[in-house]
Each structure stands twice: as C-alpha cells, then as structure tokens.
Design an enzyme around this catalytic site. Structure first.
Site, PDB file in Angstrom:
ATOM      1  N   ALA A 243       0.826  -1.206   0.000  1.00 30.25           N
ATOM      2  CA  ALA A 243       0.000   0.000   0.000  1.00 30.25           C
ATOM      3  C   ALA A 243       0.864   1.261   0.000  1.00 30.25           C
ATOM      4  O   ALA A 243       1.901   1.319   0.668  1.00 30.25           O
ATOM      5  CB  ALA A 243      -0.907   0.009   1.226  1.00 30.25           C
ATOM      6  N   THR A 244       0.412   2.263  -0.712  1.00 29.30           N
ATOM      7  CA  THR A 244       1.111   3.543  -0.736  1.00 29.30           C
ATOM      8  C   THR A 244       1.282   4.127   0.669  1.00 29.30           C
ATOM      9  O   THR A 244       2.380   4.613   0.993  1.00 29.30           O
ATOM     10  CB  THR A 244       0.387   4.530  -1.676  1.00 29.30           C
ATOM     11  OG1 THR A 244       0.304   3.940  -2.974  1.00 29.30           O
ATOM     12  CG2 THR A 244       1.119   5.858  -1.764  1.00 29.30           C
TER      13      THR A 244
ATOM     14  N   LEU B  47       7.136   3.695   5.862  1.00 28.59           N
ATOM     15  CA  LEU B  47       8.481   3.113   5.870  1.00 28.59           C
ATOM     16  C   LEU B  47       9.530   4.146   5.480  1.00 28.59           C
ATOM     17  O   LEU B  47      10.609   4.206   6.079  1.00 28.59           O
ATOM     18  CB  LEU B  47       8.527   1.905   4.936  1.00 28.59           C
ATOM     19  CG  LEU B  47       7.703   0.711   5.412  1.00 28.59           C
ATOM     20  CD1 LEU B  47       7.447  -0.259   4.270  1.00 28.59           C
ATOM     21  CD2 LEU B  47       8.376   0.020   6.584  1.00 28.59           C
TER      22      LEU B  47
ATOM     23  N   GLU C 253       9.299   7.384   5.920  1.00 29.35           N
ATOM     24  CA  GLU C 253       9.453   8.291   7.063  1.00 29.35           C
ATOM     25  C   GLU C 253      10.264   7.628   8.177  1.00 29.35           C
ATOM     26  O   GLU C 253      11.091   8.292   8.817  1.00 29.35           O
ATOM     27  CB  GLU C 253       8.092   8.746   7.576  1.00 29.35           C
ATOM     28  CG  GLU C 253       7.451   9.759   6.653  1.00 29.35           C
ATOM     29  CD  GLU C 253       6.406  10.594   7.344  1.00 29.35           C
ATOM     30  OE1 GLU C 253       6.665  11.799   7.533  1.00 29.35           O
ATOM     31  OE2 GLU C 253       5.348  10.039   7.689  1.00 29.35           O
TER      32      GLU C 253
ATOM     33  N   GLY D 281       7.439  15.498  10.403  1.00 31.53           N
ATOM     34  CA  GLY D 281       7.215  15.604   8.973  1.00 31.53           C
ATOM     35  C   GLY D 281       6.370  16.806   8.624  1.00 31.53           C
ATOM     36  O   GLY D 281       5.432  17.158   9.337  1.00 31.53           O
TER      37      GLY D 281
ATOM     38  N   HIS E 211       4.497   6.349  -6.450  1.00 31.34           N
ATOM     39  CA  HIS E 211       4.432   4.893  -6.303  1.00 31.34           C
ATOM     40  C   HIS E 211       4.434   4.330  -7.719  1.00 31.34           C
ATOM     41  O   HIS E 211       3.452   4.456  -8.444  1.00 31.34           O
ATOM     42  CB  HIS E 211       3.182   4.490  -5.520  1.00 31.34           C
ATOM     43  CG  HIS E 211       3.275   3.136  -4.933  1.00 31.34           C
ATOM     44  ND1 HIS E 211       2.477   2.740  -3.894  1.00 31.34           N
ATOM     45  CD2 HIS E 211       4.063   2.061  -5.228  1.00 31.34           C
ATOM     46  CE1 HIS E 211       2.766   1.495  -3.575  1.00 31.34           C
ATOM     47  NE2 HIS E 211       3.726   1.066  -4.377  1.00 31.34           N
TER      48      HIS E 211
ATOM     49  N   ARG F 212      11.288  17.400   6.786  1.00 33.46           N
ATOM     50  CA  ARG F 212      11.031  17.340   8.219  1.00 33.46           C
ATOM     51  C   ARG F 212      11.616  18.598   8.855  1.00 33.46           C
ATOM     52  O   ARG F 212      12.499  19.233   8.269  1.00 33.46           O
ATOM     53  CB  ARG F 212      11.655  16.081   8.844  1.00 33.46           C
ATOM     54  CG  ARG F 212      11.099  14.795   8.233  1.00 33.46           C
ATOM     55  CD  ARG F 212      11.670  13.548   8.869  1.00 33.46           C
ATOM     56  NE  ARG F 212      11.202  13.363  10.230  1.00 33.46           N
ATOM     57  CZ  ARG F 212      10.033  12.828  10.557  1.00 33.46           C
ATOM     58  NH1 ARG F 212       9.196  12.433   9.631  1.00 33.46           N
ATOM     59  NH2 ARG F 212       9.695  12.683  11.827  1.00 33.46           N
TER      60      ARG F 212
END
Length: 126
Positions: free
Chosen positions: A33-34, A40, A42, A61, A68, A112
């Site tokens: 999934a996007t 992941l 991040e 963030g 994707h 970030r």
C-alpha cells in the site's frame, strides 16, 4: 555527529498481508500500500538523523512528494533508503527510494523540521 547532507538509513522489509492496500484500506488489491511505503520512508528518515540530533530534539514531517511506480505483491522484499540531501536551518530534506530486486517501487522527497520535543508536546495541550 551533526546534521549534514549524506546521512542515510536503509530498511528491508518483506511485504506481508498487513502491508497491503486491501488490508490498510487504500485499495482492494493485495500489493504494498502507498500509505505503508510512506510510513516506511518516514521511518528511514527518522533513523537517518537519530544520532545527529541534540538531546531533547526530534523531527516532525511537514511535506511529502511520493511516486508509487510499481506494485509489490505479498512476499516481495523491498529495500527503502532515505538520504538527507539538504539542511536549511531546522528544515531537513530527504530523498528516498524503495526498490525490489527488479525495479524502483517508489521514490520521492520528505521534508522534516527539527523541534524541541518538550515544547512541541506542550503545544498540544493548549
């Protein structure tokens, strides 16, 4: 250690049912999934700078650009790499890629901002 471009981190995962679009609600197919790709990526950015932050600091963030590019079915190994590419005061810019054995699965940038953890949390309780 200081916050300088070049800091990086890598994660390696195997796509499981819990990582799929069908499971997280972002679609109805059994592929990575996007939103999981973003989480992941991040996670990798956080790991890249963990040892370089001052005591009491963290990063949050603020901006994401994510493409994707390819589907990753359950059982696929995906490596996510994040690299700090720009430091502008408290603002940190990372590039990231997610790759399987054959192709680039996703790529993008994450921004970030370094904050004082205590002050940040105190603002939540106003």
């Amino acid at each position: 250690m200081t916050l300088t471009p070049g800091l990086r981190a890598q994660l390696l995962i195997m796509v499981e049912r819990g990582d799929t679009a069908a499971k997280v609600g972002s679609g109805d197919v059994p592929v990575l999934a996007t939103p999981r790709v973003l989480a992941l990526a991040e996670q990798a950015t956080v790991q890249a700078v963990t040892g370089a932050l001052e005591p009491g600091q963290t990063s949050v963030g603020t901006k994401v650009v994510l493409e994707h590019l390819a589907a990753s079915p359950v059982g696929t190994h995906v490596e996510i790499t994040a690299e700090l590419t720009e430091v502008d005061g408290r603002r940190l810019v990372f590039t990231f890629t997610a790759r399987d054995r054959h192709t680039t699965v996703a790529a993008g940038t994450i921004e970030r901002v370094v904050v004082d953890r205590g002050r940040f949390l105190a603002k939540l309780h106003r």
